[in-house]
Scaffold this motif. Structure first.
Motif, short mmCIF file in Angstrom:
data_model
loop_
_atom_site.label_atom_id
_atom_site.label_comp_id
_atom_site.label_asym_id
_atom_site.label_seq_id
_atom_site.Cartn_x
_atom_site.Cartn_y
_atom_site.Cartn_z
N GLY A 103 -10.59 4.15 9.52
CA GLY A 103 -9.58 4.38 8.49
C GLY A 103 -8.82 3.14 8.07
N HIS A 104 -8.46 2.27 9.05
CA HIS A 104 -7.68 1.08 8.69
C HIS A 104 -8.51 0.10 7.87
CE1 HIS A 104 -9.70 -0.25 12.39
NE2 HIS A 104 -9.48 -1.50 11.99
N LYS A 105 -9.82 0.05 8.12
CA LYS A 105 -10.66 -0.86 7.34
C LYS A 105 -10.87 -0.34 5.92
CE LYS A 105 -13.02 -2.97 11.25
NZ LYS A 105 -14.31 -3.30 11.90
N ILE A 106 -10.88 0.98 5.77
CA ILE A 106 -10.95 1.57 4.44
C ILE A 106 -9.66 1.25 3.67
CG2 ILE A 106 -11.04 3.75 3.16
CD1 ILE A 106 -12.85 4.82 5.42
N ALA A 107 -8.53 1.35 4.36
CA ALA A 107 -7.24 1.01 3.73
C ALA A 107 -7.22 -0.44 3.28
CB ALA A 107 -6.09 1.29 4.70
N TRP A 108 -7.78 -1.34 4.09
CA TRP A 108 -7.79 -2.76 3.73
C TRP A 108 -8.61 -3.01 2.47
CZ3 TRP A 108 -9.02 -5.03 9.25
CH2 TRP A 108 -7.89 -4.86 10.07
N LEU A 109 -9.57 -2.13 2.19
CA LEU A 109 -10.37 -2.29 0.97
C LEU A 109 -9.58 -1.89 -0.28
CD1 LEU A 109 -13.80 -0.85 2.18
CD2 LEU A 109 -13.29 -3.24 1.66
N GLY A 110 -8.45 -1.19 -0.09
CA GLY A 110 -7.62 -0.81 -1.23
C GLY A 110 -7.59 0.67 -1.52
N LEU A 111 -7.82 1.50 -0.50
CA LEU A 111 -7.80 2.96 -0.66
C LEU A 111 -6.69 3.55 0.20
CD1 LEU A 111 -9.09 5.48 -1.86
CD2 LEU A 111 -10.77 5.44 -0.03
N ALA A 112 -5.67 4.13 -0.44
CA ALA A 112 -4.52 4.70 0.26
C ALA A 112 -4.42 6.19 -0.06
CB ALA A 112 -3.24 3.98 -0.15
N ARG A 113 -3.68 6.92 0.77
CA ARG A 113 -3.50 8.36 0.54
C ARG A 113 -2.12 8.81 0.97
NH1 ARG A 113 -6.40 12.39 4.75
NH2 ARG A 113 -5.16 13.80 3.49
N THR A 114 -1.73 9.98 0.44
CA THR A 114 -0.58 10.70 0.95
C THR A 114 -1.06 12.03 1.49
OG1 THR A 114 -0.07 11.80 -1.15
CG2 THR A 114 0.92 9.62 -0.77
N PHE A 115 -0.14 12.79 2.10
CA PHE A 115 -0.51 14.04 2.76
C PHE A 115 0.28 15.20 2.16
CE2 PHE A 115 -1.51 10.60 5.55
CZ PHE A 115 -2.70 10.96 6.16
N GLN A 116 -0.16 16.43 2.49
CA GLN A 116 0.51 17.62 1.96
C GLN A 116 1.97 17.66 2.40
OE1 GLN A 116 -1.40 21.37 2.67
NE2 GLN A 116 -3.42 20.63 2.07
N ARG A 117 2.23 17.40 3.66
CA ARG A 117 3.59 17.41 4.17
C ARG A 117 4.13 15.99 4.16
NH1 ARG A 117 4.30 20.81 9.57
NH2 ARG A 117 6.45 20.44 8.94
N ALA A 145 3.14 0.43 -1.35
CA ALA A 145 3.34 -0.84 -0.65
C ALA A 145 2.04 -1.41 -0.09
CB ALA A 145 4.35 -0.67 0.48
N MET A 146 1.03 -0.56 0.07
CA MET A 146 -0.27 -1.02 0.53
C MET A 146 -1.06 -1.71 -0.57
SD MET A 146 -1.17 2.36 2.82
CE MET A 146 -2.82 1.82 3.28
N GLN A 147 -0.50 -1.71 -1.79
CA GLN A 147 -1.12 -2.33 -2.97
C GLN A 147 -2.56 -1.82 -3.17
OE1 GLN A 147 -0.68 -6.59 -2.49
NE2 GLN A 147 1.53 -6.49 -2.74
N PRO A 148 -2.71 -0.49 -3.28
CA PRO A 148 -4.06 0.08 -3.35
C PRO A 148 -4.69 -0.07 -4.73
CG PRO A 148 -2.45 1.81 -3.58
CD PRO A 148 -1.67 0.55 -3.30
N LYS A 149 -6.01 -0.08 -4.74
CA LYS A 149 -6.75 0.05 -5.98
C LYS A 149 -6.84 1.52 -6.38
CE LYS A 149 -9.65 -3.87 -4.66
NZ LYS A 149 -11.02 -4.27 -4.22
N MET A 150 -6.90 2.39 -5.36
CA MET A 150 -6.97 3.84 -5.59
C MET A 150 -6.00 4.54 -4.65
SD MET A 150 -10.23 6.47 -5.28
CE MET A 150 -10.88 6.03 -6.91
#
Length: 245
Positions: A73-87, A156-161
């Motif tokens: 997961g952390h390596k996916i985040a480093w590529l520029g993919l971030a998410r939020t959650f339901q709660r 703040a993670m500066q995501p592409k998506m």
């Protein structure tokens, strides 16, 4: 070239098929909506795309030209993919500003302390959390402000998506309208957005394309107005034609 390609992705929990050969593409710069009844696999889809907390059993996921279905997961985040959650998720005993600092450091390692602080302030400004609240503990915030904080930690993670899981859940009508404007503001910064939501007016206001899941499978995908008018969607998700209006 699509920014995200999901190809025949499946995920099962024992005999339950949460996702069954799901495929779709998201183009750079668009807002892509995902709908479906409870239990249709929407949040599981976000989980397998981001690797948090698990990846797919089979299939292929390509983000910005890189296969990610077996990455942590952390390596996916480093590529520029971030998410939020339901709660609303936060470190309740940390301040608003500290929460955003932690997230920024996770998503963009190796930045200087000055860059991290500047990035955190920028993210909080983007989501409209005033500086008078930056020193407050996260647990002291209202539901709406906690959702804004969660958005700020992702920005703040500066995501592409950015993948948003039911951002309008629990909000009042005026707060929903504010959230629509906020998501458009983030998209205008060049962030591609994939959005799960049960509030149909929210999806219709924002999405260029809409995918509907049902029992882990893609029911249909296309222009939101066409999708909502589809008899299969009305039956599986809306229940009655009146609800589609």
């Amino acid at each position: 070239m699509p920014l995200l390609e999901v190809e025949s992705v499946s995920k099962a929990f024992g005999s339950l098929k949460a996702l069954d050969k799901v495929s779709f593409k998201v183009e750079p710069g668009e807002i892509f909506g995902i709908a479906g009844p409870n239990g249709s696999g929407k949040s599981t889809l976000f989980n397998v795309i981001t690797g948090i907390p698990f990846g797919p059993d089979s299939g292929r996921i390509v983000f910005d030209g890189v296969e990610i279905q077996r990455k942590a997961g952390h390596k996916i985040a480093w590529l520029g993919l971030a998410r939020t959650f339901q709660r609303e998720t936060s470190f309740d005993k940390l301040t608003v500003f500290e929460n955003v600092l932690v997230s920024g450091a996770y998503g963009k390692p190796n930045r200087s302390p000055e860059e991290e602080r500047a990035g955190a302030l920028e993210a909080l400004d983007i989501v409209g959390l005033p500086r008078s609240r930056h020193g407050r503990l996260a647990e002291e915030l209202s539901v709406f402000d906690r959702k804004c904080l969660m958005l700020a930690t992702a920005v703040a993670m500066q995501p592409k998506m950015l993948l948003l899981d039911e951002p309008a859940s629990g909000l009042t009508r005026p707060e929903i309208e504010t959230s629509i404007g906020l998501i458009r503001r983030i998209a205008d910064l060049g962030v591609t957005i994939v959005l799960i939501e049960h509030v149909l007016t929210f999806l219709m206001s924002l999405s260029q394309h809409l995918l509907v899941l049902n029992q882990g499978e893609v029911l249909t995908i296309g222009n939101p107005k066409d999708v909502i008018a589809d008899a299969r969607v009305i039956e599986a998700y809306l229940g009655t034609r009146k609800a589609a209006v």
